[in-house]
Design a protein around this motif. Structure first.
Motif, PDB file in Angstrom:
ATOM      1  N   SER A   1     -10.937 -85.121 -29.720  1.00  0.00           N
ATOM      2  CA  SER A   1     -11.691 -84.273 -30.624  1.00  0.00           C
ATOM      3  C   SER A   1     -11.694 -84.892 -32.021  1.00  0.00           C
ATOM      4  N   GLN A   2     -12.567 -84.403 -32.864  1.00  0.00           N
ATOM      5  CA  GLN A   2     -12.661 -84.921 -34.224  1.00  0.00           C
ATOM      6  C   GLN A   2     -11.357 -84.691 -34.991  1.00  0.00           C
ATOM      7  N   ALA A   3     -10.730 -83.554 -34.793  1.00  0.00           N
ATOM      8  CA  ALA A   3      -9.467 -83.263 -35.484  1.00  0.00           C
ATOM      9  C   ALA A   3      -8.381 -84.261 -35.087  1.00  0.00           C
ATOM     10  N   GLU A   4      -8.345 -84.655 -33.825  1.00  0.00           N
ATOM     11  CA  GLU A   4      -7.361 -85.648 -33.372  1.00  0.00           C
ATOM     12  C   GLU A   4      -7.618 -87.005 -34.014  1.00  0.00           C
ATOM     13  N   TRP A   5      -8.898 -87.416 -34.107  1.00  0.00           N
ATOM     14  CA  TRP A   5      -9.231 -88.677 -34.768  1.00  0.00           C
ATOM     15  C   TRP A   5      -8.753 -88.646 -36.220  1.00  0.00           C
ATOM     16  N   GLU A   6      -9.035 -87.557 -36.903  1.00  0.00           N
ATOM     17  CA  GLU A   6      -8.655 -87.434 -38.310  1.00  0.00           C
ATOM     18  C   GLU A   6      -7.143 -87.469 -38.474  1.00  0.00           C
ATOM     19  N   GLN A   7      -6.428 -86.791 -37.608  1.00  0.00           N
ATOM     20  CA  GLN A   7      -4.972 -86.785 -37.679  1.00  0.00           C
ATOM     21  C   GLN A   7      -4.407 -88.184 -37.433  1.00  0.00           C
ATOM     22  N   LEU A   8      -4.936 -88.884 -36.456  1.00  0.00           N
ATOM     23  CA  LEU A   8      -4.471 -90.246 -36.181  1.00  0.00           C
ATOM     24  C   LEU A   8      -4.694 -91.167 -37.372  1.00  0.00           C
ATOM     25  N   LEU A   9      -5.871 -91.102 -37.950  1.00  0.00           N
ATOM     26  CA  LEU A   9      -6.199 -91.987 -39.069  1.00  0.00           C
ATOM     27  C   LEU A   9      -5.402 -91.680 -40.328  1.00  0.00           C
ATOM     28  N   THR A  10      -5.134 -90.418 -40.595  1.00  0.00           N
ATOM     29  CA  THR A  10      -4.432 -90.063 -41.831  1.00  0.00           C
ATOM     30  C   THR A  10      -2.925 -90.222 -41.735  1.00  0.00           C
ATOM     31  N   ASN A  11      -2.382 -90.288 -40.535  1.00  0.00           N
ATOM     32  CA  ASN A  11      -0.927 -90.354 -40.362  1.00  0.00           C
ATOM     33  C   ASN A  11      -0.437 -91.696 -39.845  1.00  0.00           C
ATOM     34  N   CYS A  12      -1.184 -92.749 -40.055  1.00  0.00           N
ATOM     35  CA  CYS A  12      -0.757 -94.041 -39.529  1.00  0.00           C
ATOM     36  C   CYS A  12      -0.804 -95.104 -40.624  1.00  0.00           C
ATOM     37  N   SER A  13      -0.045 -96.163 -40.414  1.00  0.00           N
ATOM     38  CA  SER A  13      -0.124 -97.301 -41.325  1.00  0.00           C
ATOM     39  C   SER A  13      -1.021 -98.387 -40.733  1.00  0.00           C
ATOM     40  N   ALA A  14      -1.243 -98.335 -39.418  1.00  0.00           N
ATOM     41  CA  ALA A  14      -2.167 -99.252 -38.741  1.00  0.00           C
ATOM     42  C   ALA A  14      -2.828 -98.487 -37.596  1.00  0.00           C
ATOM     43  N   PHE A  15      -4.097 -98.804 -37.364  1.00  0.00           N
ATOM     44  CA  PHE A  15      -4.865 -98.095 -36.346  1.00  0.00           C
ATOM     45  C   PHE A  15      -5.627 -99.116 -35.518  1.00  0.00           C
ATOM     46  N   LEU A  16      -5.505 -99.023 -34.199  1.00  0.00           N
ATOM     47  CA  LEU A  16      -6.210 -99.902 -33.281  1.00  0.00           C
ATOM     48  C   LEU A  16      -7.152 -99.069 -32.429  1.00  0.00           C
ATOM     49  N   PHE A  17      -8.438 -99.406 -32.479  1.00  0.00           N
ATOM     50  CA  PHE A  17      -9.423 -98.773 -31.608  1.00  0.00           C
ATOM     51  C   PHE A  17      -9.875 -99.829 -30.611  1.00  0.00           C
ATOM     52  N   TYR A  18      -9.679 -99.539 -29.330  1.00  0.00           N
ATOM     53  CA  TYR A  18     -10.063-100.436 -28.251  1.00  0.00           C
ATOM     54  C   TYR A  18     -10.923 -99.621 -27.317  1.00  0.00           C
ATOM     55  N   GLY A  19     -12.250 -99.734 -27.458  1.00  0.00           N
ATOM     56  CA  GLY A  19     -13.100 -98.868 -26.665  1.00  0.00           C
ATOM     57  C   GLY A  19     -14.509 -99.389 -26.505  1.00  0.00           C
ATOM     58  N   MET A  20     -15.293 -98.585 -25.826  1.00  0.00           N
ATOM     59  CA  MET A  20     -16.676 -98.933 -25.529  1.00  0.00           C
ATOM     60  C   MET A  20     -17.571 -98.632 -26.724  1.00  0.00           C
ATOM     61  N   GLU A  21     -18.643 -99.382 -26.833  1.00  0.00           N
ATOM     62  CA  GLU A  21     -19.671 -99.189 -27.852  1.00  0.00           C
ATOM     63  C   GLU A  21     -19.087 -99.209 -29.261  1.00  0.00           C
ATOM     64  N   ARG A  22     -19.674 -98.452 -30.159  1.00  0.00           N
ATOM     65  CA  ARG A  22     -19.290 -98.487 -31.567  1.00  0.00           C
ATOM     66  C   ARG A  22     -18.260 -97.413 -31.883  1.00  0.00           C
ATOM     67  N   PHE A  23     -17.309 -97.772 -32.734  1.00  0.00           N
ATOM     68  CA  PHE A  23     -16.279 -96.829 -33.177  1.00  0.00           C
ATOM     69  C   PHE A  23     -16.903 -95.558 -33.735  1.00  0.00           C
ATOM     70  N   LEU A  24     -17.950 -95.698 -34.542  1.00  0.00           N
ATOM     71  CA  LEU A  24     -18.567 -94.536 -35.173  1.00  0.00           C
ATOM     72  C   LEU A  24     -19.389 -93.685 -34.210  1.00  0.00           C
ATOM     73  N   SER A  25     -19.550 -94.114 -32.974  1.00  0.00           N
ATOM     74  CA  SER A  25     -20.192 -93.242 -31.996  1.00  0.00           C
ATOM     75  C   SER A  25     -19.178 -92.242 -31.439  1.00  0.00           C
ATOM     76  N   HIS A  26     -17.899 -92.443 -31.765  1.00  0.00           N
ATOM     77  CA  HIS A  26     -16.835 -91.550 -31.308  1.00  0.00           C
ATOM     78  C   HIS A  26     -16.323 -90.636 -32.418  1.00  0.00           C
ATOM     79  N   VAL A  27     -16.636 -90.967 -33.667  1.00  0.00           N
ATOM     80  CA  VAL A  27     -16.150 -90.236 -34.833  1.00  0.00           C
ATOM     81  C   VAL A  27     -17.352 -89.724 -35.611  1.00  0.00           C
ATOM     82  N   LEU A  28     -17.249 -88.524 -36.141  1.00  0.00           N
ATOM     83  CA  LEU A  28     -18.348 -87.978 -36.940  1.00  0.00           C
ATOM     84  C   LEU A  28     -18.426 -88.704 -38.280  1.00  0.00           C
ATOM     85  N   LEU A  29     -19.572 -89.259 -38.569  1.00  0.00           N
ATOM     86  CA  LEU A  29     -19.776 -90.074 -39.763  1.00  0.00           C
ATOM     87  C   LEU A  29     -19.505 -89.298 -41.046  1.00  0.00           C
TER      88      LEU A  29
END
Length: 129
Positions: free
Chosen positions: A1-29
């Motif tokens: 969910s969008q809330a989970e994405w936001e929590q992951l990004l705000t509470n980390c010192s490094a973030f790895l996205f390994y996925g299909m298509e574009r990162f921003l197709s998974h997160v609300l711009l």
């Protein structure tokens, strides 16, 4: 969910996205643009993997987006947006790729950053070779 994405990004010192298509197709711009994430020093986006199935999903969701919105989802624009939110360093694919190529990149990144202790700049140089 969008809330989970936001929590992951705000509470980390490094973030790895390994996925299909574009990162921003998974997160609300609009939500990402409003975030403040200076604690996140490094974002690695191993995205832009395209399969027939993922292409169909993106094509269907792209019908509802404006041309400007789709243009902002590009790799350079994504890096600029993440930089504006406070991220220190960003490593991102520039072109579409395969799952195998991204797996090889992840191996190189992990070895260079974690095992060898290289800087992000040195690691990107290794990826370019």
């Amino acid at each position: 969910s969008q809330a989970e994405w936001e929590q992951l990004l705000t509470n980390c010192s490094a973030f790895l996205f390994y996925g299909m298509e574009r990162f921003l197709s998974h997160v609300l711009l609009n939500r990402l643009a409003a975030m403040n994430i200076p604690k996140c020093r490094l974002v690695i986006l191993l995205d832009l993997v395209r399969s027939k199935r993922s292409y169909q999903r993106i094509a269907n969701s792209g019908i509802h987006k404006s041309c400007l919105h789709v243009a902002v989802e590009g790799p350079t624009e994504t890096a600029m947006l993440l930089s504006l939110t406070g991220v220190g360093s960003i490593i991102v694919n520039q072109w579409f790729t395969t799952l195998q190529e991204n797996a090889e990149r992840l191996d190189i990144l992990s070895e260079s950053l974690l095992s060898m202790g290289r800087t992000t700049g040195q690691t990107v140089r290794v990826l370019q070779e």
